[in-house]
Enzyme design. Structure first.
Site, PDB file in Angstrom:
ATOM      1  CB  SER A  91      -1.028   0.073   1.254  1.00  0.00           C
ATOM      2  OG  SER A  91      -1.697   1.125   1.212  1.00  0.00           O
ATOM      3  CG  HIS A 105      -4.582   4.966  -2.587  1.00  0.00           C
ATOM      4  ND1 HIS A 105      -5.499   4.409  -2.899  1.00  0.00           N
ATOM      5  CD2 HIS A 105      -4.279   4.181  -1.234  1.00  0.00           C
ATOM      6  CE1 HIS A 105      -5.704   3.007  -2.247  1.00  0.00           C
ATOM      7  NE2 HIS A 105      -4.921   2.854  -1.307  1.00  0.00           N
ATOM      8  CG  ASN A 107      -4.642  -0.992  -1.595  1.00  0.00           C
ATOM      9  OD1 ASN A 107      -5.132  -2.147  -1.641  1.00  0.00           O
ATOM     10  ND2 ASN A 107      -5.479  -0.141  -1.673  1.00  0.00           N
ATOM     11  NE  ARG A 109      -7.590  -4.808  -0.259  1.00  0.00           N
ATOM     12  CZ  ARG A 109      -8.303  -3.796  -0.993  1.00  0.00           C
ATOM     13  NH1 ARG A 109      -7.227  -3.032  -1.648  1.00  0.00           N
ATOM     14  NH2 ARG A 109      -9.354  -3.694  -1.624  1.00  0.00           N
ATOM     15  CG  HIS A 144      -9.099   7.743 -15.522  1.00  0.00           C
ATOM     16  ND1 HIS A 144      -9.899   7.014 -14.872  1.00  0.00           N
ATOM     17  CD2 HIS A 144      -8.925   8.983 -14.786  1.00  0.00           C
ATOM     18  CE1 HIS A 144     -10.423   7.698 -13.660  1.00  0.00           C
ATOM     19  NE2 HIS A 144      -9.858   8.892 -13.816  1.00  0.00           N
TER      20      HIS A 144
END
Length: 299
Positions: A91, A105, A107, A109, A144
């Site tokens: 992250s 940002h 992340n 996982r 994008h």
């Protein structure tokens, strides 16, 4: 069949490659902070404070486990709450110094849960989103498009679905306002087999530097003054509000007994709140809200 060792190996390699790219951009070195979690597992936090480009940046790896899955991780599957679990991920949050460079940002996982006598239930999650203070159409389009390209090998339906999910997730309901210009977001993803789901997650992680570095290089030398820094600090307040009120990753970390310093590394170093403040009409600050903090199709 899952392969948690391969996932962990990839995540550590991703963390190292992203840190190396960011150090090249900033010119300063991230510190390395290894930590252990008493309830099981640990992680490696890579943090940069007061850099030349990044006022604060963190790229964190964690691999934690426990006997009772926190409710925040089972929000869409309440029947899994209370099972043994294992979670790992990378992250990152970057708060640039120059207000013309957006905060970002990302992340990726992996979760798996266990119950005696039952097959493990696993899923992947992740995404990335861009939070500008001063909007540029070409930056939003590039970000994008890179996200779309990362998902395209796994079906044309994924990008519009994950883009919409991101728009809806990174939304401050109490403000009736988006956090930024969005990107992609996905969770509880296991609709492909393990190998293809893992490959899709890798594509997202590997696309991050391609999505963000050109924007930083284009904007980091732009001249700014106290007005822009003041507006940046004001808008950062929205970021704090979202992370503390809505963000599932933050809530999961705190509920699962995670390391507070690493969890709250995402907070910007300088923030301001003002009472009922509104930007001057037709100003660049007003244009952020009217033209960029609205859900639209950028590509």
């Amino acid at each position: 069949m899952t392969d948690t060792h391969s996932v962990k190996t990839y995540l550590l390699e991703l963390q190292a490659s992203i840190v190396a790219a960011l150090e090249e951009i900033d010119g300063n070195t991230f510190i390395t902070d290894r930590w252990e979690r008493p309830e099981g597992g640990g992680g490696v936090s890579r943090v940069l404070e007061e850099g030349l480009v990044f006022e604060r940046g963190g790229v964190n790896f964690s691999h934690v486990m426990g006997n009772q899955l926190p409710s925040s991780a089972a929000a869409s599957r309440p029947e899994l709450a209370g099972r043994k679990w294992e979670a790992m991920g990378v992250s990152l949050v970057l708060h640039p110094r120059n207000p013309y460079v957006p905060t970002v940002h990302m992340n990726v996982r992996f979760f798996t849960t266990y119950a005696e006598g039952e097959e493990a239930i696993w899923w992947f999650g992740g995404g990335m989103d861009l939070t500008p203070y001063y909007g540029f159409d070409e930056d939003a389009r590039h970000f994008h498009q890179t996200c779309k390209d990362a998902l395209s090998p796994y079906g044309a339906a994924l990008h519009p679905r994950f883009k919409k999910w991101c728009d809806e997730y990174f939304y401050l309901k109490h403000r009736k306002e988006a956090r930024g210009v969005g990107g992609i977001f996905f969770d509880d993803f296991n609709e492909l087999d393990f190998a293809h789901s893992f490959a899709m997650m890798r594509n997202v992680g590997n696309a991050f530097i391609e999505a963000y570095r050109p924007i930083v290089q284009l904007r980091k030398e732009m001249r700014y003054g106290e007005r822009e820094r003041d507006f940046q600090a004001y808008r950062r307040g929205r970021y704090v509000e979202f992370n503390l009120v809505f963000d599932r990753g933050t809530l999961f970390g705190l509920q699962s007994g995670g390391r507070t310093e690493s969890i709250l590394m995402s907070m910007p170093p300088v923030v301001k709140w003002r009472y009922d403040w509104h930007a001057e009409a037709n100003s660049p600050e007003a244009r952020l809200v009217s033209d960029f903090l609205v859900h639209k199709e950028w590509v």
